[in-house]
Design a protein around this motif. Structure first.
Motif, PDB file in Angstrom:
ATOM      1  N   ALA A  51      -5.465 -33.596  12.418  1.00 28.50           N
ATOM      2  CA  ALA A  51      -4.572 -32.416  12.266  1.00 28.50           C
ATOM      3  C   ALA A  51      -4.092 -32.122  11.004  1.00 28.50           C
ATOM      4  O   ALA A  51      -3.726 -31.076  10.775  1.00 28.50           O
ATOM      5  CB  ALA A  51      -3.475 -32.789  13.444  1.00 28.50           C
ATOM      6  N   ASP A  52      -3.545 -32.991  10.408  1.00 23.31           N
ATOM      7  CA  ASP A  52      -2.984 -32.820   8.847  1.00 23.31           C
ATOM      8  C   ASP A  52      -4.108 -32.348   7.878  1.00 23.31           C
ATOM      9  O   ASP A  52      -3.581 -31.536   7.187  1.00 23.31           O
ATOM     10  CB  ASP A  52      -2.314 -34.306   8.600  1.00 23.31           C
ATOM     11  CG  ASP A  52      -1.073 -34.677   9.034  1.00 23.31           C
ATOM     12  OD1 ASP A  52      -0.417 -33.735   9.800  1.00 23.31           O
ATOM     13  OD2 ASP A  52      -0.651 -35.730   9.321  1.00 23.31           O
ATOM     14  N   ALA A  54      -6.595 -30.573   8.663  1.00 20.33           N
ATOM     15  CA  ALA A  54      -6.961 -29.183   9.109  1.00 20.33           C
ATOM     16  C   ALA A  54      -5.780 -28.292   8.713  1.00 20.33           C
ATOM     17  O   ALA A  54      -6.174 -27.090   8.167  1.00 20.33           O
ATOM     18  CB  ALA A  54      -7.054 -29.140  10.680  1.00 20.33           C
ATOM     19  N   ALA A  55      -4.556 -28.608   8.844  1.00 17.11           N
ATOM     20  CA  ALA A  55      -3.372 -27.903   8.402  1.00 17.11           C
ATOM     21  C   ALA A  55      -3.432 -27.619   6.799  1.00 17.11           C
ATOM     22  O   ALA A  55      -3.321 -26.514   6.579  1.00 17.11           O
ATOM     23  CB  ALA A  55      -2.001 -28.614   8.513  1.00 17.11           C
ATOM     24  N   LEU A  56      -3.901 -28.451   6.092  1.00 17.36           N
ATOM     25  CA  LEU A  56      -3.968 -28.225   4.628  1.00 17.36           C
ATOM     26  C   LEU A  56      -5.234 -27.197   4.367  1.00 17.36           C
ATOM     27  O   LEU A  56      -4.794 -26.330   3.326  1.00 17.36           O
ATOM     28  CB  LEU A  56      -4.332 -29.767   3.997  1.00 17.36           C
ATOM     29  CG  LEU A  56      -4.479 -29.545   2.314  1.00 17.36           C
ATOM     30  CD1 LEU A  56      -3.106 -29.054   1.796  1.00 17.36           C
ATOM     31  CD2 LEU A  56      -4.637 -30.801   1.994  1.00 17.36           C
ATOM     32  N   GLY A  58      -6.234 -24.934   6.541  1.00 15.97           N
ATOM     33  CA  GLY A  58      -6.112 -23.588   7.393  1.00 15.97           C
ATOM     34  C   GLY A  58      -7.196 -23.588   8.131  1.00 15.97           C
ATOM     35  O   GLY A  58      -7.722 -22.515   8.664  1.00 15.97           O
ATOM     36  N   ARG A  60      -8.901 -25.537  11.912  1.00 14.07           N
ATOM     37  CA  ARG A  60      -8.694 -25.981  13.194  1.00 14.07           C
ATOM     38  C   ARG A  60      -9.141 -27.546  13.138  1.00 14.07           C
ATOM     39  O   ARG A  60     -10.019 -27.950  12.831  1.00 14.07           O
ATOM     40  CB  ARG A  60      -9.417 -25.252  14.495  1.00 14.07           C
ATOM     41  CG  ARG A  60      -9.390 -23.728  14.543  1.00 14.07           C
ATOM     42  CD  ARG A  60     -10.208 -23.059  15.137  1.00 14.07           C
ATOM     43  NE  ARG A  60      -9.982 -21.347  15.276  1.00 14.07           N
ATOM     44  CZ  ARG A  60     -10.409 -20.646  14.013  1.00 14.07           C
ATOM     45  NH1 ARG A  60     -10.971 -21.101  13.240  1.00 14.07           N
ATOM     46  NH2 ARG A  60      -9.734 -19.633  14.064  1.00 14.07           N
ATOM     47  N   THR A  61      -8.271 -28.029  14.100  1.00 14.36           N
ATOM     48  CA  THR A  61      -8.334 -29.757  14.131  1.00 14.36           C
ATOM     49  C   THR A  61      -9.935 -30.088  14.500  1.00 14.36           C
ATOM     50  O   THR A  61     -10.481 -30.922  13.854  1.00 14.36           O
ATOM     51  CB  THR A  61      -7.700 -30.286  15.056  1.00 14.36           C
ATOM     52  OG1 THR A  61      -6.036 -29.858  14.925  1.00 14.36           O
ATOM     53  CG2 THR A  61      -7.698 -31.862  15.138  1.00 14.36           C
ATOM     54  N   ASP A 183      -7.028 -21.309   3.085  1.00  7.77           N
ATOM     55  CA  ASP A 183      -7.169 -20.905   4.370  1.00  7.77           C
ATOM     56  C   ASP A 183      -8.687 -20.569   4.575  1.00  7.77           C
ATOM     57  O   ASP A 183      -9.332 -19.743   4.092  1.00  7.77           O
ATOM     58  CB  ASP A 183      -6.248 -19.421   4.487  1.00  7.77           C
ATOM     59  CG  ASP A 183      -6.257 -19.339   6.054  1.00  7.77           C
ATOM     60  OD1 ASP A 183      -7.334 -19.155   6.640  1.00  7.77           O
ATOM     61  OD2 ASP A 183      -5.230 -19.091   6.479  1.00  7.77           O
ATOM     62  N   ARG A 247      -0.542 -33.957   4.322  1.00 10.42           N
ATOM     63  CA  ARG A 247       0.893 -33.425   4.691  1.00 10.42           C
ATOM     64  C   ARG A 247       1.710 -33.434   3.640  1.00 10.42           C
ATOM     65  O   ARG A 247       2.464 -32.395   3.532  1.00 10.42           O
ATOM     66  CB  ARG A 247       1.428 -34.504   5.652  1.00 10.42           C
ATOM     67  CG  ARG A 247       2.639 -34.020   6.386  1.00 10.42           C
ATOM     68  CD  ARG A 247       2.816 -34.889   7.739  1.00 10.42           C
ATOM     69  NE  ARG A 247       2.928 -36.136   7.555  1.00 10.42           N
ATOM     70  CZ  ARG A 247       2.128 -37.051   7.826  1.00 10.42           C
ATOM     71  NH1 ARG A 247       0.942 -36.824   8.492  1.00 10.42           N
ATOM     72  NH2 ARG A 247       2.234 -38.378   7.663  1.00 10.42           N
ATOM     73  N   LEU A 250       0.450 -30.326   1.284  1.00  7.20           N
ATOM     74  CA  LEU A 250       0.954 -29.254   1.804  1.00  7.20           C
ATOM     75  C   LEU A 250       2.221 -28.691   1.543  1.00  7.20           C
ATOM     76  O   LEU A 250       2.783 -27.692   1.261  1.00  7.20           O
ATOM     77  CB  LEU A 250       0.496 -29.131   3.241  1.00  7.20           C
ATOM     78  CG  LEU A 250       0.993 -27.692   4.191  1.00  7.20           C
ATOM     79  CD1 LEU A 250       0.108 -26.583   3.496  1.00  7.20           C
ATOM     80  CD2 LEU A 250       0.486 -27.950   5.592  1.00  7.20           C
TER      81      LEU A 250
END
Length: 399
Positions: A51-52, A54-56, A58, A60-61, A183, A247, A250
């Protein structure tokens, strides 16, 4: 005296957050594929990290597949493109990382090269012509940021051109993620490569991001790990470190952008004392941390040795050639003459860089330059020192 490490594009120091996450993970007993409590604890570490990451990016997990690094991600992407997506030819930019070029050449498909301009940016007109020149299904490989010049590439525009004719696009974001906002959706890429150690994770962990719904074929088979997309027990501690580094990266993007001030400080001071110095890609949008420079008559190998003896670590470009210094392929693609290209070195800053590192590098580089020009190193050093401004540490730099 503390050395000045200025080769962050090769690898950046392990972040404290990543180190702590690795150590915690090493104490977790369990295979993440097991269904008992110990296995579920290990699985939680992997999925939290997914999840972390994926967030960096942009993304989806569920789009994130963990790998051993960017090189494996490239090999996996080309394999899947050929086997599952029906790709029949590869179109690769002239300035891609060696790992991407080698993986493309090893995929068993025709490879065509797209030229770049004098700043090292992809020629979109040439790409359009190549895409239109064949009815075979194509995959375009284009990096987001060049690992040597730091120049940012027009990935979204290239993806649009590719999609117009039914082609797909693989983006190498290894050098860009954690340094500029990334992204996955806005880029329009179909696959995205990531590497952990470039953002402060341990070596030996990376990821391939694959757009939901894209046909996919695993390269490593034998188990159901990574949603049956990469067999083999997951590197739980490395993945946990990757997640923690993602994390932290980001959260630190705004602070990282302030490295532009230090990069520009390097270039301004060298340009002031060495008017014939050249900064490659300077007229294009670049990563905030990267400067690739040279001057007529310099020799990169001699320069690197002198800088190393002065306690300054830089590189002559990509750091994936077992310590060898060869002809700078990226600069050749940009049309740079050999007398300039042969002395090119890359300075890359990172999350642990300090203004003192910059001053030390500039003084050392100028000493070599002065010897070449028949000037006294003491005079150059005195002039550089006189031109310094008191500069706070990175965390307090103003944008």
């Amino acid at each position: 005296m503390k050395r000045a490490y200025m080769d962050h594009n090769a690898t950046t120091p392990l972040r404290p957050e990543a180190r702590a996450a690795v150590l915690r993970a090493l104490d977790v007993l369990g295979n993440p594929s097991s269904i008992h409590a110990e296995g579920r604890a290990a699985r939680a570490l992997v999925e939290d990290a997914r999840a972390d990451v994926a967030a960096l990016a942009g993304a989806r997990t569920a789009e994130v597949i963990f790998t051993s690094g960017g090189t494996e991600a490239a090999r996996l992407a080309f394999h899947s493109a050929r086997v599952a997506q029906g790709v029949e030819r590869l179109i690769v930019s002239a300035v891609e990382h060696d790992a991407v070029l080698a993986s493309a050449e090893g995929a068993g498909l025709p490879v065509e090269i797209v030229p770049v301009d004098g700043n090292g940016r992809l020629d979109l007109t040439a790409l359009k012509a190549l895409l239109a020149g064949s009815e075979k299904r194509s995959l375009v490989a284009l990096m987001l940021a060049n690992n040597e010049t730091g120049v940012l590439q027009p990935v979204a525009e290239a993806a649009r051109l590719a999609h117009e004719i039914g082609a797909s696009l693989l983006c190498d974001a290894v050098q860009a993620v954690g340094k500029v906002p990334v992204d996955f959706d806005l880029l329009g890429a179909d696959m995205l490569m990531l590497g952990g150690h470039k953002i402060g994770a341990p070596l030996g962990v990376g990821a391939l991001v694959v757009r939901n719904g894209l046909p996919f074929a695993p390269l490593a088979v034998g188990g159901g790990q990574e949603m049956r997309r990469r067999a083999g027990s997951e590197n739980v501690s490395g993945i946990a470190g990757f997640g923690a580094a993602a994390r932290a990266a980001l959260a630190g993007l705004e602070e990282f952008a302030r490295l532009t001030a230090l990069r520009d400080r390097i270039e301004a001071r060298i340009a002031d004392m060495a008017p014939d110095a050249v900064f490659f890609g300077r007229d294009a949008e670049r990563l905030p941390n990267t400067s690739y420079l040279s001057a007529p008559g310099l020799d990169a190998e001699t320069l690197l040795m002198a800088l190393d003896l002065d306690g300054v670590a830089v590189s002559a470009g990509a750091a994936c050639s077992s310590g060898k210094i060869g002809r700078p392929r990226v600069l050749e693609a940009m049309g740079v003459e050999w007398d300039i290209a042969r002395g090119a070195i890359r300075v890359s800053l990172g999350w642990s860089s300090e203004p003192e590192d910059v001053d030390r590098f500039v003084e050392s580089w100028l000493r070599v330059y002065a010897r070449l020009r028949g000037k006294t190193p003491a005079t150059v050093s005195m002039n550089v020192t006189a031109g310094r401004r008191e500069t706070p540490r990175l965390a307090a730099l103003e944008s």
